[in-house]
Design a protein around this motif. Structure first.
Motif, mmCIF file in Angstrom:
data_model
loop_
_atom_site.group_PDB
_atom_site.id
_atom_site.type_symbol
_atom_site.label_atom_id
_atom_site.label_comp_id
_atom_site.label_asym_id
_atom_site.label_seq_id
_atom_site.Cartn_x
_atom_site.Cartn_y
_atom_site.Cartn_z
ATOM 1 N N GLN A 62 0.836 -1.193 0.000
ATOM 2 C CA GLN A 62 0.000 0.000 0.000
ATOM 3 C C GLN A 62 0.878 1.253 0.000
ATOM 4 O O GLN A 62 1.324 1.730 1.058
ATOM 5 N N SER A 109 -5.492 -7.647 5.387
ATOM 6 C CA SER A 109 -6.606 -7.171 6.218
ATOM 7 C C SER A 109 -7.186 -8.266 7.118
ATOM 8 O O SER A 109 -7.456 -8.047 8.285
ATOM 9 N N GLN A 149 -13.958 5.877 2.792
ATOM 10 C CA GLN A 149 -13.990 4.900 1.698
ATOM 11 C C GLN A 149 -14.464 5.573 0.415
ATOM 12 O O GLN A 149 -15.355 6.427 0.424
ATOM 13 N N THR A 173 -12.803 -5.722 -3.748
ATOM 14 C CA THR A 173 -12.259 -5.222 -2.486
ATOM 15 C C THR A 173 -11.590 -6.391 -1.755
ATOM 16 O O THR A 173 -11.333 -7.428 -2.370
ATOM 17 N N SER A 177 -12.051 -6.778 5.373
ATOM 18 C CA SER A 177 -11.926 -5.322 5.483
ATOM 19 C C SER A 177 -13.296 -4.696 5.775
ATOM 20 O O SER A 177 -14.338 -5.277 5.454
ATOM 21 N N SER A 179 -14.092 -2.235 4.139
ATOM 22 C CA SER A 179 -14.475 -1.863 2.761
ATOM 23 C C SER A 179 -15.483 -2.859 2.208
ATOM 24 O O SER A 179 -16.444 -2.476 1.536
ATOM 25 N N GLU A 180 -15.258 -4.148 2.489
ATOM 26 C CA GLU A 180 -16.184 -5.180 2.006
ATOM 27 C C GLU A 180 -17.555 -5.000 2.658
ATOM 28 O O GLU A 180 -18.582 -5.000 1.984
ATOM 29 N N TYR A 198 -5.213 -5.042 -1.918
ATOM 30 C CA TYR A 198 -5.791 -4.065 -2.858
ATOM 31 C C TYR A 198 -4.993 -3.999 -4.158
ATOM 32 O O TYR A 198 -5.536 -3.632 -5.193
ATOM 33 N N THR A 214 -12.954 -0.681 -4.518
ATOM 34 C CA THR A 214 -13.351 0.211 -3.428
ATOM 35 C C THR A 214 -12.615 -0.108 -2.131
ATOM 36 O O THR A 214 -12.481 -1.260 -1.734
ATOM 37 N N THR A 215 -12.100 0.943 -1.543
ATOM 38 C CA THR A 215 -11.531 0.932 -0.190
ATOM 39 C C THR A 215 -11.299 2.396 0.200
ATOM 40 O O THR A 215 -11.817 3.307 -0.458
ATOM 41 N N ASP A 216 -10.462 2.608 1.228
ATOM 42 C CA ASP A 216 -10.218 3.962 1.707
ATOM 43 C C ASP A 216 -9.500 4.796 0.638
ATOM 44 O O ASP A 216 -8.558 4.309 -0.010
ATOM 45 N N GLU A 241 -13.387 6.122 8.362
ATOM 46 C CA GLU A 241 -12.501 5.031 8.762
ATOM 47 C C GLU A 241 -11.388 5.572 9.673
ATOM 48 O O GLU A 241 -10.318 5.964 9.203
#
Ligand code: GLU
Length: 348
Positions: A62, A109, A149, A173, A177, A179-180, A198, A214-216, A241
């Protein structure tokens, strides 16, 4: 003459102030070298100090938070920089020497809770959202950052403008997480492709297996910056988040110590320096650090650490926002990022 001298004094004062404070956009933090602190006997800080290394669970893919440098093998990013400041508070020394005191362990995650519970790591600093479901399994210091997100799509895609546009579309995703969870809650008709990381979702977007990731947002910003303009951030945020430092549940002395460290680095410019050299370099705008939330632990009173770092704040309870609808229950301990298979089945 008197007027000119006054002018000169003002000029010198301005120069001295500028030199000592730096400009707002370039905080330097402190370059102080601290002597090894004495921690309370039996505390986690004393145990980590005695073993000589802080085992840090963090991400390896990341950009901006935790990214393994392919040339040096070192893991770099904001999360690692936060961990370095914790290492200084545990071992003494300075931020530069702290790197040698950290033993990085790759976490994805879904294995953050088991890695903490099994003692594979002392702390997790890994874009780790604080929420009530996770607080049943681990504890959190912080928050030290608040993300939202968002969505990432191909640069030429104008069909996806918000999370609800994912209904009937394929989105990627990560397992375990928030995100899910958030995606399933906001776009229940989306077809969800799940990976461990990711960066794997980025590959799925590139080759057309999904239409969105999709995530942060700051995690997506790292993927966008590496995409050679192939991807864009939609900028349609749909969750809060707050990132925390994960630690063993019930270790209130250690949690209090970590919160003290955070408050100290917010006040002395180290947090700002950590941000600017990592996420700031990616073009992210720095907001003021969030307020530390010293929540009451379940059932036990919160003892205070006697090895409080200098300048640390008190232990007033605050109300940081947390997401309470998300959870992570996976017990897998796999750290593999390359051999994982995609899954379209909903997680428990
Ligand atoms: N912050 C979210 C979480 O903790 C998403 C990012 C991540 O998976 O690390 O689940």
């Amino acid at each position: 003459m008197r007027k000119r001298r006054g002018h000169l004094v003002a000029l010198i004062l301005t120069a001295v102030l500028a030199a000592s404070c730096g400009s707002d956009s370039e905080p330097s933090g402190t370059s102080e070298t601290k002597p090894p602190p004495t921690h309370p006997a039996g505390s986690t800080m004393a145990r980590i100090q005695a073993k000589g290394k802080l085992a840090l669970g963090t991400k390896y893919d990341q950009l901006g938070f935790g990214q393994q440098n392919p040339t040096t093998g070192k893991v770099e990013g904001f999360d690692v920089e936060i961990a370095k400041r914790i290492a200084v508070a545990i071992f003494g020394g300075d931020v530069k020497s702290a790197e040698a005191k950290i033993e990085p362990v790759e976490t994805v995650s879904k294995n953050r809770e088991p890695f903490i519970q099994d003692g594979k790591v002392d702390i997790v600093v890994a874009t780790y959202t604080i929420n009530d479901a996770r607080k049943k399994e681990v504890d959190f210091a912080g928050p030290y950052f608040v993300a939202k997100q968002d969505l990432m799509v191909k640069s030429d895609d104008s069909s996806i403008k918000s999370v609800t546009d994912l209904n009937g579309k394929k989105a990627c995703t990560v397992k375990g997480s928030t995100s899910e969870k958030n995606l399933r809650a906001k776009a229940p008709q989306a077809e969800v492709l799940l990976f461990d990381t990711y960066s794997q979702c980025g590959e799925a977007l590139r080759d057309g297996r999904v239409q969105a990731v999709t995530t942060d947002a700051p995690i997506l910003a790292g993927l966008v910056s590496r995409s050679d303009r192939a991807f864009k951030l939609v900028e349609a945020p749909f969750s809060e988040e707050p990132y925390g430092i994960g630690l063993k549940k019930g270790d209130d002395v250690f949690r209090s110590f970590l919160n003290d460290v955070l408050e100290e680095i917010y006040a002395n410019g180290e947090w700002q320096a950590a941000f600017d050299s990592t996420l700031g370099a990616l073009g992210l705008k720095r907001e003021p650090p969030p307020k530390v939330d010293r929540y009451a632990s379940a059932g036990t009173s919160s003892p205070t650490s006697t090895s409080t770092p200098t300048g640390a704040g008190g232990s007033t309870a605050t109300t940081a926002s947390t997401t309470s609808t998300s959870t992570s229950t996976s017990t897998s301990t796999s750290t593999s990022t390359s051999t994982s298979t995609p899954s379209t089945t909903p997680k428990p």
